[in-house]
Scaffold this active site. Sequence first.
Site, short mmCIF file in Angstrom:
data_model
loop_
_atom_site.label_atom_id
_atom_site.label_comp_id
_atom_site.label_asym_id
_atom_site.label_seq_id
_atom_site.Cartn_x
_atom_site.Cartn_y
_atom_site.Cartn_z
N HIS A 293 0.81 -1.22 0.00
CA HIS A 293 0.00 0.00 0.00
C HIS A 293 0.85 1.27 0.00
CE1 HIS A 293 0.52 -0.15 4.49
NE2 HIS A 293 0.51 1.16 4.34
N ASP B 1 -0.73 -7.53 1.07
CA ASP B 1 -0.06 -6.23 1.23
C ASP B 1 1.44 -6.43 1.41
OD1 ASP B 1 0.35 -3.54 1.52
OD2 ASP B 1 -0.47 -3.40 3.55
N GLY C 6 3.54 6.26 9.24
CA GLY C 6 4.98 6.37 9.03
C GLY C 6 5.71 5.06 9.27
N SER D 63 4.36 2.11 8.28
CA SER D 63 3.89 1.16 7.29
C SER D 63 5.06 0.54 6.53
CB SER D 63 2.96 1.85 6.29
OG SER D 63 1.74 2.19 6.89
N GLY D 64 4.97 -0.77 6.33
CA GLY D 64 6.02 -1.48 5.61
C GLY D 64 7.15 -1.93 6.49
#
Length: 786
Positions: free
Chosen positions: A591, A639, A733, A735-736
Amino acid sequence: KLKQKVTEVSVEVATVDAMLDKICRKYNRRRRMKKLKKKLKLWKLQTLVILSAVMVFVVVIIMWSLLWFFTFRKESNSGVYFAGMFRVASVEFISEYRYADSSEFVSMANQIQHVVSRVYRSSSVSKLYKHTVISDLSNNDQGGVLVHFWMIFVVPRLKTPTVCEECVSAILKDSVLTSLKNRSSVGFLLDLPVDIDSILINACLYLTGSECVDKLYASLLDAKVPLNVFSSWGGLICHIKLTSTPGSILRLTVNSLDIEPSDCVYDGLTVYSALLPMRTKVLLRMCEAVRVPFTLVSTSNVMLLSFRLSQGNKKCGSVTKMPEGPVVAGELRSPFYPSLLPPGCSCTWRFQTPSNALGVAVKFQNYMLSIKDLTPCEHGWWKVNEVIYCGSYVSHTTVFRVPEQSVEMVFLCSSRSAQQPYFATYSSFNISQPCVEGQFQCSTGLCVEKERCCDGLDDCQDESDEVFCSKPVKNCGSASTLHPVYICNGEKDCPNGRDETNCTLGTTHFSGSCILKRNAKCDGIPDCLDRSDESDCGESTKQHFLHLDRVVGGVNAVEGEWPWQVSLHFSGHLYCAASVITNEWLISAAHCFSRERLSDPRQWTAYLGMLTQGSAKHVADIRRIVVHEYYNARTFDYDVALLQLKKAWPSGLTSYIQPVCLPSPSQALTTNHRCWVTGWGYRSEQDKVLPTVLQKAEVSVLSQSECKRAYDPVSPRMLCAGVPTGEQDACRGDSGGPLSCRVSEGGRWFLTGIVSWGSGCGRPNFPGVYTRVCEYMIKSYPMSLL
């Protein structure tokens, strides 16, 4: 008398008033009529003027259109394309020139484009010249840089022959010729050294309309690079560029070519000894089927394969009479399978079962159908006996059942771009009992034995056999067999330890499901005879975590504590995070790159080996972004994404940068395992300032049943982690970024999850949702490219 006179006067006065009022009304009426007539005349005049103007405008437009259609249209402009190449001498070729998105390529290409454009803008064809595009930079055994470029001229169609190949080529050669010195073959185009003998320009078709352009590079002599090209739908133009090291040549072996014979105008394969489709560089044209393998050798270290396919039939379907019994009656394939689905395709299948007690079951390998809701169908539109469904891609098998004797399935391609193919088999089934006695029907449509429900394993492939299960009885003291949930789960559930015995008995190699012991991979104990369960584990980083017992979470990390943590910046600003998995590959969340502007790798920068923002030990641009092909932007399913660095981090930085271990497909975690989420994201929903120091917080992995109670839907490729109070969590911030877990005391750290989504940040009873990484370790997934 007086009264009579008064009366008469009164009558007379009344009569005068009436007459005056009548006269006034008549006068006013006439006055209004005159004004109305004047206004009417004025309005008619204005209307007439407007109508006249409109009529004149319409006539002019019609006349101009007719004049353009019959006269000027013949003189309308069209683009004329020239492909060219020349060698820039005295310039060292570097490997970055092979990649069109590298800054080195862009810098050199801009310089050459500027020089060539100045030559033609000051020439006799300056009014027709549009621009130059540098497509490739390669090297050869003569040294320097070989430039492949396009030139585009816009000319009237009737005057197209005036822009001839010889004229365009002569302009460039004359510019070089005027600067030749000492009888050298190298001249200068505005300080750009060009080999005049290497200049070659051809008029040809532009690469417009190409559905695929790919590049392959052979870095070693005698190295074999496999190339598989599948036919597809109508109007396809595909170009594959092949290059090898200088001083070598390319050998192309064609094993088979399945194509209908043609005159090479529409269908065919053309091989060029260049990286552009230049007429004078044609090595071979193939316009009929090839059954016997043959070999073709290039004249240099570059080669271009150009495939052209004409318009084909985009429809498919069949009419089938189904046999009795659950035997497979046939196959259902997407149009042009195994090629990608073309836009605008359609299929209609009709099935008829032998009796009204039997329906039709369609078993998809990588696809599923769901009732259409208010959102549009992105991956296929289906109508099954007048009921509308949407298709979507999944990584597992599903069964779609229609409990009717006569079935019509209509499929329409609903995407504007090419989509993944699908494959299915169909059979009849008993409408009153889809699964046989003793089996459980999964939400995916699959049938599994009831004994496999609530055994801790996802047999249904959507966890419908494992959610909301009651805790089974241990029966440690009895002679009966223990429930599979307790057997070899890495925890001692029975006092006598019999639940953890014989977990590796007879195992000779490691393969997720063939070893009973869970979390056996890289736990520091060789369980297999060939020690394969302890191979490919990477460097141990346990020396960096001796102090973790004194930290709860939500505090500053220390130098080298999480050496796989990566900060991803988009256009110079922190946007997401990632984890190091090899010396040139990172893993993150899909995403982060879902929007069009975010999918451009040139805008991303990775910061590795960093504790405080701005103190990275290694900074690298992103060369490529690979988003999972099944990623769903609405549900955040699948994701996950891979990022390739332009510059691998050096081995000398292993004290600060190390890859995290990837889990096996059978990894299982409980609340007893220690997991940490890390990142530079916001510390609360209301926070306005990002922290500069890397933050860490300890969280617990929740069961999938608890996860589904908090959120719905949650796919098997997601997991929840957090604390009941919500005080430890990921936020914007992060994410991932990684969810790192230790599956054994003192063992290695595994990338268990990737920060994906959740309800706010740190809310009670709303844990964070992470991408379950072990689900992507199966070889059928794109993750297998690692």
